[in-house]
Design a protein around this motif. Sequence first.
Motif, short mmCIF file in Angstrom:
data_model
loop_
_atom_site.label_atom_id
_atom_site.label_comp_id
_atom_site.label_asym_id
_atom_site.label_seq_id
_atom_site.Cartn_x
_atom_site.Cartn_y
_atom_site.Cartn_z
N GLY A 136 72.79 -24.51 53.63
CA GLY A 136 71.93 -23.96 52.58
C GLY A 136 71.61 -24.94 51.47
N LEU A 137 72.63 -25.68 50.97
CA LEU A 137 72.40 -26.62 49.88
C LEU A 137 71.49 -27.76 50.32
N CYS A 185 69.25 -27.66 52.75
CA CYS A 185 67.89 -27.12 52.92
C CYS A 185 67.18 -26.99 51.57
N GLU A 186 67.93 -26.59 50.56
CA GLU A 186 67.34 -26.49 49.22
C GLU A 186 66.86 -27.85 48.74
N TRP A 187 67.67 -28.90 48.94
CA TRP A 187 67.27 -30.24 48.51
C TRP A 187 66.09 -30.77 49.32
N LEU A 188 66.03 -30.40 50.59
CA LEU A 188 64.97 -30.90 51.47
C LEU A 188 63.68 -30.09 51.35
N GLY A 189 63.68 -29.10 50.47
CA GLY A 189 62.47 -28.31 50.25
C GLY A 189 62.24 -27.25 51.29
N LEU A 190 63.28 -26.84 52.03
CA LEU A 190 63.15 -25.80 53.05
C LEU A 190 63.53 -24.45 52.44
N LYS A 191 63.14 -23.40 53.13
CA LYS A 191 63.38 -22.05 52.63
C LYS A 191 64.87 -21.71 52.70
N THR A 192 65.39 -21.09 51.63
CA THR A 192 66.77 -20.63 51.60
C THR A 192 66.80 -19.18 51.14
N THR A 193 67.82 -18.45 51.58
CA THR A 193 67.98 -17.05 51.21
C THR A 193 69.43 -16.81 50.81
N ASN A 194 69.64 -16.53 49.53
CA ASN A 194 70.99 -16.27 49.01
C ASN A 194 71.98 -17.37 49.40
N ALA A 248 75.40 -32.94 51.01
CA ALA A 248 75.37 -31.54 50.58
C ALA A 248 76.64 -30.81 50.99
N ALA A 249 77.17 -31.14 52.17
CA ALA A 249 78.40 -30.49 52.62
C ALA A 249 79.57 -30.85 51.71
N ILE A 250 79.68 -32.11 51.34
CA ILE A 250 80.77 -32.54 50.45
C ILE A 250 80.56 -31.97 49.05
N GLU A 251 79.32 -32.01 48.58
CA GLU A 251 79.04 -31.50 47.23
C GLU A 251 79.35 -30.01 47.13
N ASP A 252 79.11 -29.27 48.21
CA ASP A 252 79.31 -27.83 48.18
C ASP A 252 80.78 -27.46 48.00
N ARG A 253 81.69 -28.34 48.37
CA ARG A 253 83.12 -28.03 48.24
C ARG A 253 83.70 -28.53 46.92
N THR A 254 82.92 -29.25 46.13
CA THR A 254 83.43 -29.74 44.85
C THR A 254 83.49 -28.60 43.85
N GLY A 255 84.28 -28.78 42.83
CA GLY A 255 84.41 -27.79 41.77
C GLY A 255 85.24 -28.36 40.64
N VAL A 256 85.67 -27.51 39.73
CA VAL A 256 86.44 -27.99 38.59
C VAL A 256 87.79 -28.55 39.02
N HIS A 257 88.21 -28.23 40.25
CA HIS A 257 89.46 -28.79 40.74
C HIS A 257 89.32 -30.26 41.11
N THR A 258 88.08 -30.72 41.32
CA THR A 258 87.86 -32.06 41.87
C THR A 258 88.35 -33.15 40.93
N TRP A 259 88.12 -32.99 39.63
CA TRP A 259 88.51 -34.07 38.70
C TRP A 259 90.02 -34.22 38.63
N ARG A 260 90.77 -33.18 39.03
CA ARG A 260 92.23 -33.26 39.00
C ARG A 260 92.81 -33.78 40.30
#
Length: 603
Positions: A380-381, A383-392, A422-434
């Motif tokens: 999904g992420l 597809c969003e960057w590549l300009g393709l259609k995404t749903t929720n 996009a796959a790696i970015e999708d799993r990042t979060g506030v835990h990443t900096w720690r």
Amino acid sequence: MSVQTESKHTEKRARNALAPKVEFGMLDPRTLLVETNVRAQANLTPRFLKSIRDHGVLAPVLVQRTEQGPRVRAGQRRTLAAIEVGVQVPAMIVQGSEDQVRRIAEQMAENDDRQGLRTADRVAAFEQMSLLGVSATDIANTTGHSTSDVKAALKIAKTKKAKAVQAKYDIDLEKTLVIAEFENDAEAVKALTEIAIKSPDRFAHAAQQRRDDRDAAARLAEAVKVLADAGIKRVTNWNTEVKDNKEARELDKLQTGEGKVLTPEGHAICPQRAAYISTSWNGDIHIRHVCLDYKAAGHKQNRTNPNDTRTETEKQAASTERAEVVTNNKAWKSAQTVRRQWLADFAKRKTTPKDAAVFLAHTMRVDASTIEKASQSAHGLACEWLGLKTTNGWGSRQALADLIDKSSPARALHISLVLALAAIEDRTGVHTWRGGGNESRYLRALEAWGYNLSDVEQIARGPQETPAARAKQARAKAAPTTNAAPASNPAPAAPEAKAGERPKADNPAPISDPTKVTKPTKAATPARDQAKPQTATVSNAVKAQEKPAANPAKATTSGTGATTKRAAAKPQPVKQEAAKRQPVKREEQKIASGAQPTTAGAR
């Protein structure tokens, strides 16, 4: 001497003066000879060609008559563009000169002495055309600029502070448009302007932090209004009004006189009711209801937590650490917005980084499960960057497959890279900096490809892997590590043992009183034991394991083979104090103090 000097100056002025016969005319650029030019590349940009096509050549070119034909002395780029679009050129025609030194000097003077329009001048020009009734689209078509740039300039022209900043410092349109967002916040305009001038690479992160703070302030204002409408007093200083007030308590630490749970609804009629509003790192609003005088209100305290045995120092340390976590979590949330916008633009690039294949190979080696997880949501992420259609948050498998099938090999490689990022970015979060982990490699790659890491992202990235840093690490590994404190008077080296003679231990520890227990020194024991010969037999080792020594000092210094072997196999580790990570500072604070960004090691 003075007569000769004056004569030379007169001859020089005569050479530089134009010939008396100067003609003007419109010429076919295909009939002109373009001589060698100091400009190596003409750089006929699409916008320049469009300008020539729409307006023609506005400034005449300089043409000289020569035996070979009319030759362009100044105006190479205009002449080549006129040939490209098929228009005539206005020309000033003079008698030719074969002086090559003069030709080079004239060509350099014509190009060096030009000064392009400032961005502020373009904004003013677009504003004037708009006031004359020309639409943004027509302005873009007429001037050769993009419609988005024209619209941005017209927005800036309508904001008093941003327009003044842009005119004074000539900041580019993109940054000035962001400053215009904060037209009503003088402090923000000043801070962002300073960052745009001194540290433009940090501007995006600073601006996003300002946006997040502005949105949080709006939610806070709404919460304050709700309390005011309900007639609840607002606590503005938690420490002085609640924490240091012996009569005040939070409702979750109180109960009614009858021993029932005290809720905000049940406390609504209490004259001592109040509330404290706080904002978490992610912008959520939290309301803590309190009673400012629980005894006067007839409330009782709940029992305190008997399991909390921490000292005040430990509680303060925990509070400080929590404050650091909140600050860095908040900074990570702002950085994520900027990073994902950069990644969306990166996905639209026409070229792929040279080391993309290497990055993808390592990603498949260590992050294959991450790619698989992203595929479960149809990427999904990505597809969003590549300009393709995404749903929720879900992508389109078919649209992604069609895009890949239609792509060239180079484009397919770029799409593969976007899927991995996009796959790696999708799993990042506030835990990443720690934690860092594999995200450290990910952030290093983004940094190498042009992304400016914020301070909290630099924490997650870890130390930079520069040649100097690698050499320092290699020296640190090669350096011998010992736990023993350096002796002020080192003992002389033991004499070399003769053939057939057992070597003696270096500096054996004397025991003056066998009955006196001496506390072993952890730092010195391994070094001393390693110096002793390994002479233990299997039976001795078994006995030593079955029957532990009664005296710790004797077991350490007795010289038995089993004890020596165990001590040598398990030397005491060197304890190093972990570097304290500091909370991330705001960009304008670092600009004002002149401090360089710091990166702390990951936990």
